[in-house]
Design an enzyme around this catalytic site. Structure first.
Site, PDB file in Angstrom:
ATOM      1  N   MET A  87       0.515  -1.836  -0.234  1.00 12.04           N
ATOM      2  CA  MET A  87      -0.383  -0.212  -0.459  1.00 12.04           C
ATOM      3  C   MET A  87       0.797   1.591  -0.226  1.00 12.04           C
ATOM      4  SD  MET A  87      -2.707  -1.425  -0.046  1.00 12.04           S
ATOM      5  CE  MET A  87      -4.116  -0.632  -0.088  1.00 12.04           C
ATOM      6  N   HIS A 106      -4.155  -5.417  -8.599  1.00 11.18           N
ATOM      7  CA  HIS A 106      -5.449  -4.322  -7.989  1.00 11.18           C
ATOM      8  C   HIS A 106      -7.404  -5.068  -8.077  1.00 11.18           C
ATOM      9  CE1 HIS A 106      -6.280  -0.072  -7.254  1.00 11.18           C
ATOM     10  NE2 HIS A 106      -7.813  -0.543  -8.623  1.00 11.18           N
ATOM     11  N   ASP A 142      -1.567   3.011 -10.180  1.00 11.88           N
ATOM     12  CA  ASP A 142      -2.401   1.393 -11.188  1.00 11.88           C
ATOM     13  C   ASP A 142      -2.512   1.917 -12.842  1.00 11.88           C
ATOM     14  OD1 ASP A 142      -2.639   0.680  -8.603  1.00 11.88           O
ATOM     15  OD2 ASP A 142      -4.945   2.144  -7.913  1.00 11.88           O
TER      16      ASP A 142
HETATM   17  C1  GRF Z   1      -5.512  -7.132  -2.632  1.00 11.75           C
HETATM   18  O1  GRF Z   1      -7.411  -7.199  -3.167  1.00 11.75           O
HETATM   19  C2  GRF Z   1      -5.135  -6.984  -3.902  1.00 11.75           C
HETATM   20  O2  GRF Z   1      -5.867  -6.781  -4.784  1.00 11.75           O
HETATM   21  C3  GRF Z   1      -5.121  -5.546  -3.426  1.00 11.75           C
HETATM   22  O3  GRF Z   1      -5.001  -5.368  -1.773  1.00 11.75           O
HETATM   23  C4  GRF Z   1      -5.573  -6.597  -1.556  1.00 11.75           C
HETATM   24  C5  GRF Z   1      -4.580  -7.369  -0.750  1.00 11.75           C
HETATM   25  O4  GRF Z   1      -4.421  -8.485  -0.199  1.00 11.75           O
HETATM   26  N1  GRF Z   1      -3.941  -4.679  -3.817  1.00 11.75           N
HETATM   27  P1  GRF Z   1      -4.160 -10.212   0.384  1.00 11.75           P
HETATM   28  O5  GRF Z   1      -3.297  -8.973   1.374  1.00 11.75           O
HETATM   29  O6  GRF Z   1      -3.684 -10.130  -0.638  1.00 11.75           O
HETATM   30  O7  GRF Z   1      -5.090 -11.284   1.598  1.00 11.75           O
END
Ligand code: GRF
Length: 185
Positions: A87, A106, A142
């Site tokens: 993030m 994404h 993105d």
């Molecule tokens: C997922 O929905 C991904 O697409 C987004 O963040 C979320 C991460 O989920 N970028 P996780 O940590 O892999 O469970």
């Protein structure tokens, strides 16, 4: 491969599982998180994968953090990097040395709904279909070339949470496949 995470790490877990299949063409060398308390770090340790915490809070700027990440990744001699719920907005300091070699997943059908709260926005817009996208990372958020997508229906009564859960199941199938396809191009 190196995998960058910030949270739960369910996509990371799917990538590790896929990397351990008999016919896998990739290995996960390390999982790096910018958050020490990311649940995914606990999972990665349980799975026996090397982990590293590089906290953005320890650096004075995005660029300084990205330089530290890049130094670590370069030292691991990785062929490519997979972002999986990482993030942080990346700067060219990190993106440029890995151009064409950083992937991200994404939770929307890009180019729709870049950024956060994708499911909430898709439901509010009355979309009949949602999904996820694996793409190459560029310095624009993105926005890199799309490698693969998976679609799910938006159902009557869906909440952002119920839609997210439906999309996440597809993410766990799409990411390992898109990564394998990408690496064997
Ligand atoms: C997922 O929905 C991904 O697409 C987004 O963040 C979320 C991460 O989920 N970028 P996780 O940590 O892999 O469970």
């Amino acid at each position: 491969m190196g995998v960058l995470i910030s949270g739960t790490g369910s996509n990371m877990k799917a990538l590790v599982a896929a990397s351990r299949a008999a016919d896998s063409i990739f290995e996960i060398a390390c999982v790096v998180s910018n958050k020490a308390d990311a649940a995914g770090i606990t999972w990665a340790k349980e799975l026996g994968v090397a982990t590293q915490i590089i906290s953005h809070r320890d650096y004075p700027s995005r660029e300084a953090f990205d330089a530290a990440l890049n130094d670590y990744m370069q030292a691991q001699h990785l062929d490519a990097i997979a972002c999986a719920g990482f993030m942080r907005v990346m700067t060219p300091v990190l993106v440029a040395p890995w151009a064409g070699k950083i992937l991200n997943i994404h939770p929307s059908l890009l180019p729709l709904y870049k950024g956060l709260h994708t499911h909430e926005r898709a439901i509010a817009a009355g979309e009949k279909e949602a999904g996820c996208t694996v793409h190459l990372v560029t310095a624009e958020l993105d926005d890199g070339p799309i490698l693969a997508q998976a679609r799910v229906p938006v159902l009557a009564g869906d909440t952002p949470e119920s839609l997210a859960a439906r999309v996440l199941l597809e993410e766990h199938k799409l990411y390992p496949k898109a990564l394998s396809d990408f690496l064997s191009r």
